[in-house]
Design a protein around this motif. Structure first.
Motif, PDB file in Angstrom:
ATOM      1  N   THR A 114      50.939  42.204  30.419  1.00  0.00           N
ATOM      2  CA  THR A 114      51.771  42.721  29.915  1.00  0.00           C
ATOM      3  C   THR A 114      52.911  43.136  30.858  1.00  0.00           C
ATOM      4  N   ALA A 115      54.178  43.274  30.865  1.00  0.00           N
ATOM      5  CA  ALA A 115      55.223  44.000  31.631  1.00  0.00           C
ATOM      6  C   ALA A 115      54.731  45.540  31.741  1.00  0.00           C
ATOM      7  N   LEU A 116      54.627  46.009  33.077  1.00  0.00           N
ATOM      8  CA  LEU A 116      54.306  47.356  33.260  1.00  0.00           C
ATOM      9  C   LEU A 116      55.460  48.057  33.825  1.00  0.00           C
ATOM     10  N   ASP A 117      55.523  49.487  33.751  1.00  0.00           N
ATOM     11  CA  ASP A 117      56.500  50.167  34.280  1.00  0.00           C
ATOM     12  C   ASP A 117      56.268  50.659  35.698  1.00  0.00           C
ATOM     13  N   SER A 118      54.916  50.493  36.107  1.00  0.00           N
ATOM     14  CA  SER A 118      54.634  50.978  37.542  1.00  0.00           C
ATOM     15  C   SER A 118      53.444  50.236  37.706  1.00  0.00           C
ATOM     16  N   TRP A 119      53.271  50.093  39.058  1.00  0.00           N
ATOM     17  CA  TRP A 119      51.921  49.319  39.637  1.00  0.00           C
ATOM     18  C   TRP A 119      50.570  50.042  39.121  1.00  0.00           C
ATOM     19  N   VAL A 120      49.639  49.112  39.032  1.00  0.00           N
ATOM     20  CA  VAL A 120      48.018  49.572  38.650  1.00  0.00           C
ATOM     21  C   VAL A 120      47.401  49.017  39.976  1.00  0.00           C
ATOM     22  N   ASN A 121      46.672  49.909  40.764  1.00  0.00           N
ATOM     23  CA  ASN A 121      45.865  49.267  42.019  1.00  0.00           C
ATOM     24  C   ASN A 121      44.573  49.057  41.509  1.00  0.00           C
ATOM     25  N   LEU A 122      44.242  47.876  41.798  1.00  0.00           N
ATOM     26  CA  LEU A 122      42.645  47.355  41.288  1.00  0.00           C
ATOM     27  C   LEU A 122      41.878  47.240  42.572  1.00  0.00           C
ATOM     28  N   ASN A 123      40.431  47.341  42.303  1.00  0.00           N
ATOM     29  CA  ASN A 123      39.317  46.997  43.357  1.00  0.00           C
ATOM     30  C   ASN A 123      38.606  45.760  42.756  1.00  0.00           C
ATOM     31  N   LEU A 124      38.387  44.835  43.681  1.00  0.00           N
ATOM     32  CA  LEU A 124      37.709  43.631  43.184  1.00  0.00           C
ATOM     33  C   LEU A 124      36.123  44.248  43.322  1.00  0.00           C
ATOM     34  N   VAL A 125      35.421  43.977  42.199  1.00  0.00           N
ATOM     35  CA  VAL A 125      33.864  44.562  42.180  1.00  0.00           C
ATOM     36  C   VAL A 125      32.964  43.247  41.889  1.00  0.00           C
ATOM     37  N   GLU A 126      33.396  42.127  41.330  1.00  0.00           N
ATOM     38  CA  GLU A 126      32.539  41.034  41.096  1.00  0.00           C
ATOM     39  C   GLU A 126      33.385  39.651  41.264  1.00  0.00           C
ATOM     40  N   THR A 127      32.938  38.540  41.682  1.00  0.00           N
ATOM     41  CA  THR A 127      33.400  37.159  41.320  1.00  0.00           C
ATOM     42  C   THR A 127      31.981  36.311  41.050  1.00  0.00           C
ATOM     43  N   ARG A 128      32.342  35.537  40.248  1.00  0.00           N
ATOM     44  CA  ARG A 128      31.183  34.651  39.817  1.00  0.00           C
ATOM     45  C   ARG A 128      31.898  33.306  39.485  1.00  0.00           C
ATOM     46  N   THR A 129      31.173  32.220  39.964  1.00  0.00           N
ATOM     47  CA  THR A 129      31.561  30.926  39.504  1.00  0.00           C
ATOM     48  C   THR A 129      30.543  30.224  38.415  1.00  0.00           C
ATOM     49  N   PHE A 130      31.418  29.671  37.412  1.00  0.00           N
ATOM     50  CA  PHE A 130      30.649  29.094  36.375  1.00  0.00           C
ATOM     51  C   PHE A 130      30.762  27.270  36.383  1.00  0.00           C
ATOM     52  N   PRO A 131      30.040  26.656  35.798  1.00  0.00           N
ATOM     53  CA  PRO A 131      30.249  25.029  36.012  1.00  0.00           C
ATOM     54  C   PRO A 131      31.664  24.722  35.395  1.00  0.00           C
ATOM     55  N   GLY A 132      32.085  23.805  35.822  1.00  0.00           N
ATOM     56  CA  GLY A 132      33.393  23.172  35.452  1.00  0.00           C
ATOM     57  C   GLY A 132      34.615  24.239  36.114  1.00  0.00           C
ATOM     58  N   GLY A 133      34.325  24.649  37.106  1.00  0.00           N
ATOM     59  CA  GLY A 133      35.189  25.237  38.084  1.00  0.00           C
ATOM     60  C   GLY A 133      35.702  26.539  37.503  1.00  0.00           C
ATOM     61  N   VAL A 134      35.157  27.137  36.417  1.00  0.00           N
ATOM     62  CA  VAL A 134      35.570  28.426  35.874  1.00  0.00           C
ATOM     63  C   VAL A 134      35.200  29.708  36.550  1.00  0.00           C
ATOM     64  N   LEU A 135      36.100  30.595  36.944  1.00  0.00           N
ATOM     65  CA  LEU A 135      35.865  31.670  37.930  1.00  0.00           C
ATOM     66  C   LEU A 135      36.104  32.989  37.242  1.00  0.00           C
ATOM     67  N   LEU A 136      35.047  33.736  37.402  1.00  0.00           N
ATOM     68  CA  LEU A 136      34.951  34.967  36.710  1.00  0.00           C
ATOM     69  C   LEU A 136      35.281  36.063  37.876  1.00  0.00           C
ATOM     70  N   THR A 137      36.433  37.018  37.297  1.00  0.00           N
ATOM     71  CA  THR A 137      36.741  37.870  38.697  1.00  0.00           C
ATOM     72  C   THR A 137      36.824  39.199  37.928  1.00  0.00           C
ATOM     73  N   ARG A 138      36.326  40.169  38.435  1.00  0.00           N
ATOM     74  CA  ARG A 138      36.257  41.629  37.703  1.00  0.00           C
ATOM     75  C   ARG A 138      36.882  42.580  38.828  1.00  0.00           C
ATOM     76  N   TYR A 139      37.690  43.368  38.039  1.00  0.00           N
ATOM     77  CA  TYR A 139      38.633  44.250  38.819  1.00  0.00           C
ATOM     78  C   TYR A 139      38.390  45.437  38.131  1.00  0.00           C
ATOM     79  N   GLN A 140      38.195  46.866  38.878  1.00  0.00           N
ATOM     80  CA  GLN A 140      38.189  48.129  38.358  1.00  0.00           C
ATOM     81  C   GLN A 140      39.652  48.803  38.832  1.00  0.00           C
ATOM     82  N   THR A 141      39.877  49.515  37.955  1.00  0.00           N
ATOM     83  CA  THR A 141      41.308  50.338  38.184  1.00  0.00           C
ATOM     84  C   THR A 141      41.152  51.511  39.189  1.00  0.00           C
ATOM     85  N   ARG A 142      41.795  51.691  40.060  1.00  0.00           N
ATOM     86  CA  ARG A 142      41.592  52.589  41.079  1.00  0.00           C
ATOM     87  C   ARG A 142      42.378  53.958  40.499  1.00  0.00           C
ATOM     88  N   ARG A 143      41.707  55.095  40.184  1.00  0.00           N
ATOM     89  CA  ARG A 143      42.031  56.298  39.780  1.00  0.00           C
ATOM     90  C   ARG A 143      42.341  57.264  40.948  1.00  0.00           C
TER      91      ARG A 143
END
Length: 194
Positions: A165-194
């Protein structure tokens, strides 16, 4: 304090549903496809590990119209039967001012979603998942989401319901995981930096 995760299948151009709430693309192999076995198992294991699922009205309607009895349908696979059982057993909260009844280990909240999500996060218990564009958007704007999981399907749908959604301010994230599934599906997991 419980962790709140927003996890959904998303098109490469950033939508969780195409125009008309079409989800036919979300399996990863083109229109009207189902998720591959490996991806389906990943979602099923995620349901099994979820302490509490938070649903908006539309996603609740979609899930509750199929999964409560999917294990009793002719031709249901063992994986579908397991997912159905896990989904029924998982504690759920539906946020809606128009839904009047819920079932299958679910309670209904008709009041302010942000207030209730904040209260639920402060409780002891297992991790929480949030689903549904409107509900997740409210939690995003309130800064309540701790983790974002995008299961990106290699398709461009050209419009629909956006993941973010549209946000009023930036949210900084850290990439914590990537995983590829068949068919070119890509999982990316990000944690919010607090």
């Amino acid at each position: 304090m419980r962790k709140l995760t927003f996890a959904m299948n998303v098109s490469l151009d950033g939508y969780i549903a195409a125009r008309g709430d079409d989800l036919g693309w979300s399996g990863g192999d083109g229109p009207d496809s189902s998720p591959g076995d490996e991806l389906f198992r990943w979602w099923s294991d995620r349901v099994a590990a979820t302490g509490l699922a938070l649903y908006g009205r539309k996603l609740w309607a979609n899930m509750s119209s199929h999964w409560p009895t999917a294990d009793q349908r002719p031709g249901a696979t063992p994986a579908e039967k397991e997912f159905s059982r896990r989904w029924r057993d998982m504690p759920k909260v539906v946020f809606s001012s128009t839904t009047s009844t819920v079932d299958w280990n679910t309670r209904l909240v008709t009041g302010d979603a942000v207030t209730e999500i904040t209260r639920l996060k402060a409780e002891d218990g297992g991790p929480m998942d949030i689903g549904g564009a409107t509900l997740a958007a409210a939690a995003m704007r309130a800064g309540l989401i701790d983790e974002y999981v995008l299961v990106t399907v290699p398709v461009l749908v050209g419009g629909g319901t956006p993941f973010f959604t549209a946000l009023d301010s930036w949210v900084n994230l850290n990439l914590v995981e990537t995983r590829t599934f068949p068919g070119g599906v890509l999982l990316t997991r990000y944690q919010t930096r607090r």
